[in-house]
Design a protein around this motif. Structure first.
Motif, PDB file in Angstrom:
ATOM      1  N   ASP A   4       0.873  -1.178   0.000  1.00 57.41           N
ATOM      2  CA  ASP A   4       0.000   0.000   0.000  1.00 57.41           C
ATOM      3  C   ASP A   4       0.912   1.231   0.000  1.00 57.41           C
ATOM      4  OD1 ASP A   4      -1.824   1.995   0.459  1.00 57.41           O
ATOM      5  OD2 ASP A   4      -2.892   0.937   2.054  1.00 57.41           O
ATOM      6  N   HIS A   5       0.780   2.055  -1.025  1.00 58.92           N
ATOM      7  CA  HIS A   5       1.689   3.205  -1.158  1.00 58.92           C
ATOM      8  C   HIS A   5       1.110   4.511  -0.619  1.00 58.92           C
ATOM      9  CE1 HIS A   5       3.243   0.358  -4.144  1.00 58.92           C
ATOM     10  NE2 HIS A   5       4.392   0.900  -3.877  1.00 58.92           N
ATOM     11  N   GLU A 192      -1.652   6.085  -9.473  1.00 59.87           N
ATOM     12  CA  GLU A 192      -2.079   5.143  -8.443  1.00 59.87           C
ATOM     13  C   GLU A 192      -3.527   4.764  -8.706  1.00 59.87           C
ATOM     14  OE1 GLU A 192      -2.533   6.635  -4.466  1.00 59.87           O
ATOM     15  OE2 GLU A 192      -3.524   8.472  -5.132  1.00 59.87           O
ATOM     16  N   LEU A 193      -3.870   3.522  -8.348  1.00 63.43           N
ATOM     17  CA  LEU A 193      -5.285   3.197  -8.216  1.00 63.43           C
ATOM     18  C   LEU A 193      -5.581   3.431  -6.751  1.00 63.43           C
ATOM     19  CD1 LEU A 193      -7.233   0.014  -9.362  1.00 63.43           C
ATOM     20  CD2 LEU A 193      -8.013   1.804  -7.851  1.00 63.43           C
ATOM     21  N   ALA A 223       0.390   1.935  -9.373  1.00 60.73           N
ATOM     22  CA  ALA A 223       0.710   1.499  -8.007  1.00 60.73           C
ATOM     23  C   ALA A 223      -0.587   1.492  -7.204  1.00 60.73           C
ATOM     24  CB  ALA A 223       1.719   2.452  -7.373  1.00 60.73           C
ATOM     25  N   LEU A 224      -0.648   0.670  -6.166  1.00 55.11           N
ATOM     26  CA  LEU A 224      -1.859   0.604  -5.344  1.00 55.11           C
ATOM     27  C   LEU A 224      -1.751   1.540  -4.141  1.00 55.11           C
ATOM     28  CD1 LEU A 224      -2.604  -3.232  -5.035  1.00 55.11           C
ATOM     29  CD2 LEU A 224      -3.815  -1.557  -6.458  1.00 55.11           C
ATOM     30  N   ARG A 251      -1.471  -6.873 -15.819  1.00 50.84           N
ATOM     31  CA  ARG A 251      -0.979  -8.087 -15.177  1.00 50.84           C
ATOM     32  C   ARG A 251       0.114  -7.767 -14.175  1.00 50.84           C
ATOM     33  NH1 ARG A 251      -5.086  -9.143 -16.669  1.00 50.84           N
ATOM     34  NH2 ARG A 251      -5.798 -10.751 -18.114  1.00 50.84           N
ATOM     35  N   GLU A 252       0.550  -6.508 -14.171  1.00 52.19           N
ATOM     36  CA  GLU A 252       1.598  -6.079 -13.241  1.00 52.19           C
ATOM     37  C   GLU A 252       1.215  -4.751 -12.612  1.00 52.19           C
ATOM     38  OE1 GLU A 252       5.010  -5.801 -15.789  1.00 52.19           O
ATOM     39  OE2 GLU A 252       5.707  -7.809 -15.238  1.00 52.19           O
ATOM     40  N   ILE A 253       1.679  -4.570 -11.374  1.00 52.47           N
ATOM     41  CA  ILE A 253       1.606  -3.264 -10.734  1.00 52.47           C
ATOM     42  C   ILE A 253       3.039  -2.854 -10.418  1.00 52.47           C
ATOM     43  CG2 ILE A 253      -0.755  -3.187  -9.841  1.00 52.47           C
ATOM     44  CD1 ILE A 253       0.108  -4.691  -7.414  1.00 52.47           C
TER      45      ILE A 253
END
Ligand SMILES: [Zn+2]
Ligand SMILES: [Zn+2]
Length: 277
Positions: A4-5, A192-193, A223-224, A251-253
């Motif tokens: 978690d960013h 970010e999402l 990024a999440l 398919r990647e974060i």
């Protein structure tokens, strides 16, 4: 790997918990990493040390914030990857100030968020004097483009959150929004999402699905971030977020270490097992 960013703590004046509480919450949820990213001090509204106590930490508090993060990173080294971050304001005309400021600290990443258009805050339900919603939305996107190009930030924060108070056209993708996403892609920054919109009356994540689809089309990394303002909200909505990204085609974060980006695979089984996610 799940990180978690986007998290806040008491220093900003409107969030609960200490940095340590945020880290402990991330461990309890089963995250691999936790990014600490409190609001930067506010510089453009005056020279005082603490011009908006309810919105951000005092200017004099910034070195202590970074030192505390560094000490906790060391202390928790064997249990979780603590990432040193900040959610920086982006204010037009202050790009160099922020760029130099963040280069002067040993951070893992910087989120650049447009919260202000001059002295008008985007969460103000009243529009600025003499401006309509379209003008404000346009100014917001142009500021976001300058943020992406500035080189001061690694992640553009909550991309379409000007919608929170309704200052947004009904069309999901406008030409200016698509142009902004292209600028973000060309600038090499991530977005970010941010799951916090699901917890607000707008009931949409930032950015909304159509915008994520456009970001995927242009190859913008994601990024999440939960934007947790209380420890129990760390990683909130992450399962839904990962599913959405997967549906869109991702398919990647990504994550960051000392401001270098790395990709990590989206692991849907893993995120499903997150405690209380
Ligand atoms: Zn906040
Ligand atoms: Zn923000």
């Amino acid at each position: 790997m799940l990180i978690d960013h986007h998290t806040h703590h008491y220093r900003c004046g409107h969030a609960k918990g200490t940095l340590e509480d945020v880290i402990e919450a991330a461990i309890a949820k089963g995250l691999d990493g936790i990014g600490l990213s409190d609001h930067s001090p506010i510089y453009h509204l005056g020279d005082g040390d603490h011009v908006e106590p309810g919105r951000a930490m005092a200017k004099s508090e910034l070195p202590r914030y970074v030192a505390e993060m560094a000490a906790l990173k060391e202390r928790y080294r064997d249990r979780i990857d603590v990432k040193l971050g900040v959610e920086s304001d982006h204010v037009d005309g202050w790009e160099e100030h922020y760029k130099q400021l963040w280069e002067s600290y040993d951070l893992d990443y910087v989120i650049g968020s447009v919260h202000w258009l001059g002295d008008w805050n985007i969460f103000d339900p009243r529009l600025p004097e003499g401006k309509d919603a379209w003008e404000v939305y346009e100014a917001y996107l142009l500021a976001t483009q300058r943020a992406a190009r500035s080189g001061a930030y690694d992640i553009i924060g909550h991309l379409d959150c000007i919608k929170t108070r309704g200052h947004m056209p009904t069309r999901a993708i406008t030409p200016l929004l698509e142009e902004t996403i292209r600028v973000i892609a060309e600038s090499g920054v991530a977005i970010e999402l941010n799951t916090s919109g699901w917890r607000k009356s707008v009931q949409e994540c930032y950015p909304r699905r159509e915008v994520l689809e456009c970001c995927f089309h242009y190859g913008v990394p994601v990024a999440l971030g939960s934007d947790a303002h209380a420890p129990e909200l760390v990683a909130a909505g992450f399962e839904r977020a990962c599913r959405l990204l997967w549906d869109v085609g991702y398919r990647e974060i990504v994550t960051f270490t000392k401001r270098k980006r790395e990709s990590i695979p989206i692991d849907l089984d893993r995120v499903r097992r997150l405690a209380g996610g």
